[in-house]
Each structure stands twice: as structure tokens, then as C-alpha cells.
Scaffold this motif. Structure first.
Motif, PDB file in Angstrom:
ATOM      1  N   TYR A 140     -18.211   1.631 -40.071  1.00  0.00           N
ATOM      2  CA  TYR A 140     -18.115   0.174 -39.870  1.00  0.00           C
ATOM      3  C   TYR A 140     -18.816  -0.556 -41.001  1.00  0.00           C
ATOM      4  CZ  TYR A 140     -20.371  -4.182 -38.462  1.00  0.00           C
ATOM      5  OH  TYR A 140     -20.899  -5.440 -38.458  1.00  0.00           O
ATOM      6  N   VAL A 141     -20.024  -0.136 -41.347  1.00  0.00           N
ATOM      7  CA  VAL A 141     -20.787  -0.781 -42.412  1.00  0.00           C
ATOM      8  C   VAL A 141     -20.038  -0.688 -43.734  1.00  0.00           C
ATOM      9  CG1 VAL A 141     -22.921  -0.707 -43.771  1.00  0.00           C
ATOM     10  CG2 VAL A 141     -23.010  -0.424 -41.288  1.00  0.00           C
ATOM     11  N   ILE A 142     -19.493   0.488 -44.022  1.00  0.00           N
ATOM     12  CA  ILE A 142     -18.744   0.693 -45.265  1.00  0.00           C
ATOM     13  C   ILE A 142     -17.512  -0.206 -45.307  1.00  0.00           C
ATOM     14  CG2 ILE A 142     -17.354   2.369 -46.551  1.00  0.00           C
ATOM     15  CD1 ILE A 142     -19.307   4.538 -45.434  1.00  0.00           C
ATOM     16  N   TRP A 143     -16.761  -0.221 -44.221  1.00  0.00           N
ATOM     17  CA  TRP A 143     -15.521  -1.004 -44.159  1.00  0.00           C
ATOM     18  C   TRP A 143     -15.814  -2.496 -44.296  1.00  0.00           C
ATOM     19  CZ3 TRP A 143     -10.338   0.161 -44.002  1.00  0.00           C
ATOM     20  CH2 TRP A 143      -9.483  -0.894 -43.654  1.00  0.00           C
ATOM     21  N   TYR A 144     -16.750  -2.977 -43.477  1.00  0.00           N
ATOM     22  CA  TYR A 144     -17.014  -4.416 -43.474  1.00  0.00           C
ATOM     23  C   TYR A 144     -17.596  -4.887 -44.796  1.00  0.00           C
ATOM     24  CZ  TYR A 144     -18.830  -8.994 -42.491  1.00  0.00           C
ATOM     25  OH  TYR A 144     -19.102 -10.343 -42.565  1.00  0.00           O
ATOM     26  N   SER A 145     -18.591  -4.174 -45.318  1.00  0.00           N
ATOM     27  CA  SER A 145     -19.243  -4.614 -46.543  1.00  0.00           C
ATOM     28  C   SER A 145     -18.284  -4.595 -47.732  1.00  0.00           C
ATOM     29  CB  SER A 145     -20.472  -3.745 -46.840  1.00  0.00           C
ATOM     30  OG  SER A 145     -20.116  -2.382 -46.987  1.00  0.00           O
ATOM     31  N   PHE A 146     -17.368  -3.628 -47.745  1.00  0.00           N
ATOM     32  CA  PHE A 146     -16.383  -3.564 -48.829  1.00  0.00           C
ATOM     33  C   PHE A 146     -15.492  -4.802 -48.809  1.00  0.00           C
ATOM     34  CE2 PHE A 146     -12.223  -2.387 -50.560  1.00  0.00           C
ATOM     35  CZ  PHE A 146     -12.583  -1.819 -51.780  1.00  0.00           C
TER      36      PHE A 146
ATOM     37  N   ARG B 130     -24.530 -14.298 -55.312  1.00  0.00           N
ATOM     38  CA  ARG B 130     -24.182 -14.561 -53.918  1.00  0.00           C
ATOM     39  C   ARG B 130     -24.926 -13.571 -53.024  1.00  0.00           C
ATOM     40  NH1 ARG B 130     -18.822 -17.378 -53.733  1.00  0.00           N
ATOM     41  NH2 ARG B 130     -18.185 -17.677 -55.897  1.00  0.00           N
ATOM     42  N   VAL B 131     -25.660 -14.108 -52.052  1.00  0.00           N
ATOM     43  CA  VAL B 131     -26.480 -13.269 -51.187  1.00  0.00           C
ATOM     44  C   VAL B 131     -25.639 -12.207 -50.488  1.00  0.00           C
ATOM     45  CG1 VAL B 131     -28.016 -13.246 -49.183  1.00  0.00           C
ATOM     46  CG2 VAL B 131     -28.116 -15.146 -50.814  1.00  0.00           C
ATOM     47  N   SER B 132     -24.521 -12.620 -49.911  1.00  0.00           N
ATOM     48  CA  SER B 132     -23.700 -11.687 -49.133  1.00  0.00           C
ATOM     49  C   SER B 132     -23.063 -10.614 -50.000  1.00  0.00           C
ATOM     50  CB  SER B 132     -22.624 -12.447 -48.359  1.00  0.00           C
ATOM     51  OG  SER B 132     -23.201 -13.211 -47.320  1.00  0.00           O
ATOM     52  N   GLN B 133     -22.753 -10.938 -51.247  1.00  0.00           N
ATOM     53  CA  GLN B 133     -22.196  -9.923 -52.134  1.00  0.00           C
ATOM     54  C   GLN B 133     -23.257  -8.883 -52.498  1.00  0.00           C
ATOM     55  OE1 GLN B 133     -20.215 -12.111 -55.407  1.00  0.00           O
ATOM     56  NE2 GLN B 133     -18.312 -11.261 -54.599  1.00  0.00           N
ATOM     57  N   LEU B 134     -24.461  -9.348 -52.778  1.00  0.00           N
ATOM     58  CA  LEU B 134     -25.534  -8.417 -53.101  1.00  0.00           C
ATOM     59  C   LEU B 134     -25.837  -7.508 -51.917  1.00  0.00           C
ATOM     60  CD1 LEU B 134     -27.774  -7.397 -54.969  1.00  0.00           C
ATOM     61  CD2 LEU B 134     -29.237  -9.241 -54.095  1.00  0.00           C
ATOM     62  N   LEU B 135     -25.930  -8.097 -50.724  1.00  0.00           N
ATOM     63  CA  LEU B 135     -26.204  -7.309 -49.534  1.00  0.00           C
ATOM     64  C   LEU B 135     -25.059  -6.357 -49.224  1.00  0.00           C
ATOM     65  CD1 LEU B 135     -28.250  -6.761 -47.360  1.00  0.00           C
ATOM     66  CD2 LEU B 135     -27.319  -8.672 -46.034  1.00  0.00           C
ATOM     67  N   SER B 136     -23.834  -6.784 -49.481  1.00  0.00           N
ATOM     68  CA  SER B 136     -22.671  -5.925 -49.251  1.00  0.00           C
ATOM     69  C   SER B 136     -22.725  -4.681 -50.132  1.00  0.00           C
ATOM     70  CB  SER B 136     -21.371  -6.699 -49.518  1.00  0.00           C
ATOM     71  OG  SER B 136     -21.161  -7.699 -48.547  1.00  0.00           O
ATOM     72  N   ILE B 137     -23.110  -4.850 -51.382  1.00  0.00           N
ATOM     73  CA  ILE B 137     -23.231  -3.713 -52.292  1.00  0.00           C
ATOM     74  C   ILE B 137     -24.288  -2.745 -51.787  1.00  0.00           C
ATOM     75  CG2 ILE B 137     -23.929  -2.998 -54.609  1.00  0.00           C
ATOM     76  CD1 ILE B 137     -22.735  -5.629 -55.649  1.00  0.00           C
ATOM     77  N   ILE B 138     -25.438  -3.284 -51.402  1.00  0.00           N
ATOM     78  CA  ILE B 138     -26.535  -2.440 -50.912  1.00  0.00           C
ATOM     79  C   ILE B 138     -26.113  -1.665 -49.672  1.00  0.00           C
ATOM     80  CG2 ILE B 138     -28.850  -2.478 -49.895  1.00  0.00           C
ATOM     81  CD1 ILE B 138     -29.414  -4.946 -51.689  1.00  0.00           C
ATOM     82  N   LEU B 139     -25.461  -2.334 -48.740  1.00  0.00           N
ATOM     83  CA  LEU B 139     -25.044  -1.683 -47.500  1.00  0.00           C
ATOM     84  C   LEU B 139     -23.942  -0.666 -47.740  1.00  0.00           C
ATOM     85  CD1 LEU B 139     -25.020  -4.769 -45.083  1.00  0.00           C
ATOM     86  CD2 LEU B 139     -26.640  -2.853 -45.076  1.00  0.00           C
TER      87      LEU B 139
END
Length: 273
Positions: free
Chosen positions: A210-216, A236-245
Motif C-alpha cells: 500500500y505504501v509503495i503504491w500510494y507514494s508512487f 514539495r513536502v508530499s513529493q519528498l515524503l513520497s520518495i522516502i516512503l
């Protein structure tokens, strides 16, 4: 001139009931129902899910708002009275997920329930809820994308009510709410089906998937939005967090597979581990 839909669904006396809240409430109810149904099969008692949700939901909402306000503090520091107005939008899903995870972790540890097993049960319903919740953003005309043309929106074969609602601030906008909603709902369908395949997911891999799918998906959708929460340097905060996740979830999945040969499969149930 396009006429926007009314974000107010109806009145209960002096109380205004917003479509935003209706979509969120609907998503929560469906998510709880599906989680309880699946939890029974995996050995998790319904009362444990109900009790956990009673704690997780308010904490998630509060954390979602705090997350949003923190990154928009330049505005809210001058409009303190608006901090509590969550019905107008302005809650960040990553903040909600962080808050909810903390509650799930603490609750499961206190009840001797496998945290991974619980997360695997609820993960598909969470992404389903996110997909439904984006329609609340649609009604509020928020979480939209860059300026586009009417011809482009028509080329997507969208119904007129969506096209009209995407006329915002004098321009037609990319329906990024729709892109993310469809991505989330597709992820929900995939996870719900894949986790029922014997020997496919180890415990913890449903939620990590789920984390992989959503963050991608969120990384790319976020790049099209014009209302992103920003860090210094235009990040962008969400893009940075998406990469980390995204990287972290893949790394954790590989690590667990490599270092725990006794890791049970998802379908094995909810024994503490």
C-alpha cells in the motif's frame, strides 16, 4: 460561465453539513465494515477494530490538520480563528496517516495483537477511503492542478459536472483529485485481490505494498498540483515524503524477506509477531 457545485449538502437548523464531511464519513464507514469483515477471517476481534478506530479517527484528523497548518503557518499565524475550520478543507493525508499509525501501533501492542497483521487488514480500506475522500476535495474545488483547456478536459471524456467544477479562479484546471482518486481505488482493488492469493504476501507486505503504491502515484500527482505544501527551495513536502516512503517500504520488504525465514504469510492469521 461554469457554475460550481455547492459544497454545502444541506442544513440541520444552524448546522451546515458539507459534502466534504459526508464523503469522509462514508469512506470511514465502508472502511470499518470491510476491515471488520476481513479481521474476523484473520483472527482479529471486531471489538478490537471498533475500539482502535474510536481512538485513531480523531487523532488522525487532528494530526492531519496540524500537519497542514504547520506548513501553512505564514497564513494561519495571521488567521488563528481559521485553524479549526477543517470543514473548509485543509487536512493533509500524510499527517492523518502518521497519527493513525501511532495509534494503531500503541493499541495493538497493548492488546497483544500483531501490528503487522492489523495494518495488513486495514491497509486496503485506507487507500479506498483516500480515493473516496478526494471527492470531498472536488466539491470544495481544492487539490486541483495547473491551468488547462476545456478541449483537454473534454478529450478525457469526463462528465460535464466534473468539467464545470474544474473551472476554478477563472481557468479550467487539471482534475488532479480525479487522478489520485482513480489511482487509489485501483490500488484498493489490487490489494484486496492479491492478499487472498495463498503464498503471495508475507505478513506486513500488504501494508508495505500500500505504501509503495500510494507514494508512487502521489509523487506524480503532487507534481501537477498548484496548492502543494512547500519546503525551502521550492521542494514539495508530499513529493519528498513520497520518495522516502517508497524507498523505505521497498527496502523494508526486501530486508524482512531476507532476514526472517520464519516470517508467516498474511493468510496465516494474527498471532503476535
Amino acid at each position: 460561465m461554469s457554475i460550481a457545485l455547492n459544497p454545502i449538502a444541506f442544513n440541520l437548523g444552524p448546522i451546515l453539513v458539507h459534502w466534504y464531511g459526508i464523503f469522509i464519513a462514508t469512506a470511514v464507514l465502508i472502511a470499518v465494515y470491510l476491515s471488520v469483515k476481513e479481521g474476523r477471517k484473520r483472527g482479529i476481534q471486531p471489538d478490537n477494530i471498533y475500539d482502535m478506530i474510536l481512538w485513531a479517527l480523531p487523532v488522525a484528523i487532528i494530526c492531519a490538520r496540524i500537519y497542514y497548518v504547520v506548513f501553512q503557518w505564514s497564513y494561519y499565524s495571521q488567521h488563528l480563528n481559521e485553524i479549526v475550520k477543517i470543514w473548509d478543507g485543509g487536512i493533509a493525508i500524510y499527517g492523518a496517516l502518521i497519527g493513525a499509525f501511532v495509534v494503531v501501533f500503541l493499541y495493538c501492542r497493548s492488546k497483544l495483537i500483531s501490528v503487522w497483521a492489523m495494518l495488513d487488514v486495514i491497509a486496503p480500506t485506507v487507500i479506498m477511503g483516500q480515493g473516496i475522500g478526494r471527492w470531498g476535495n472536488f466539491m470544495n474545488q481544492e487539490a486541483f492542478g495547473k491551468i488547462t483547456s476545456l478541449a483537454f478536459l473534454k478529450s478525457l471524456h469526463l462528465p460535464n459536472f466534473i468539467i464545470n467544477q474544474m473551472f476554478i479562479q477563472g481557468f479550467y484546471r487539471q482534475p488532479t483529485f480525479l487522478y489520485e482518486s482513480l489511482w487509489d481505488l485501483l490500488g484498493f482493488v489490487l490489494l484486496m485481490n492479491l492478499r487472498q492469493i495463498q503464498g503471495f504476501f508475507k505478513r506486513g507486505e500488504v501494508v508495505l505494498s500500500y505504501v509503495i503504491w500510494y507514494s508512487f502515484g502521489r509523487f506524480f500527482v503532487e507534481g501537477m498540483r498548484t496548492d502543494s505544501l512547500m519546503l525551502f527551495g521550492g521542494i514539495r513536502v508530499s513529493q519528498l515524503l513520497s520518495i522516502i516512503l517508497f524507498v523505505g517500504a521497498i527496502g523494508l520488504m526486501i530486508y524482512r524477506r531476507k532476514n526472517d525465514s520464519d516470517l508467516p504469510y498474511y493468510l496465516d492469521g494474527s498471532k503476535l509477531q
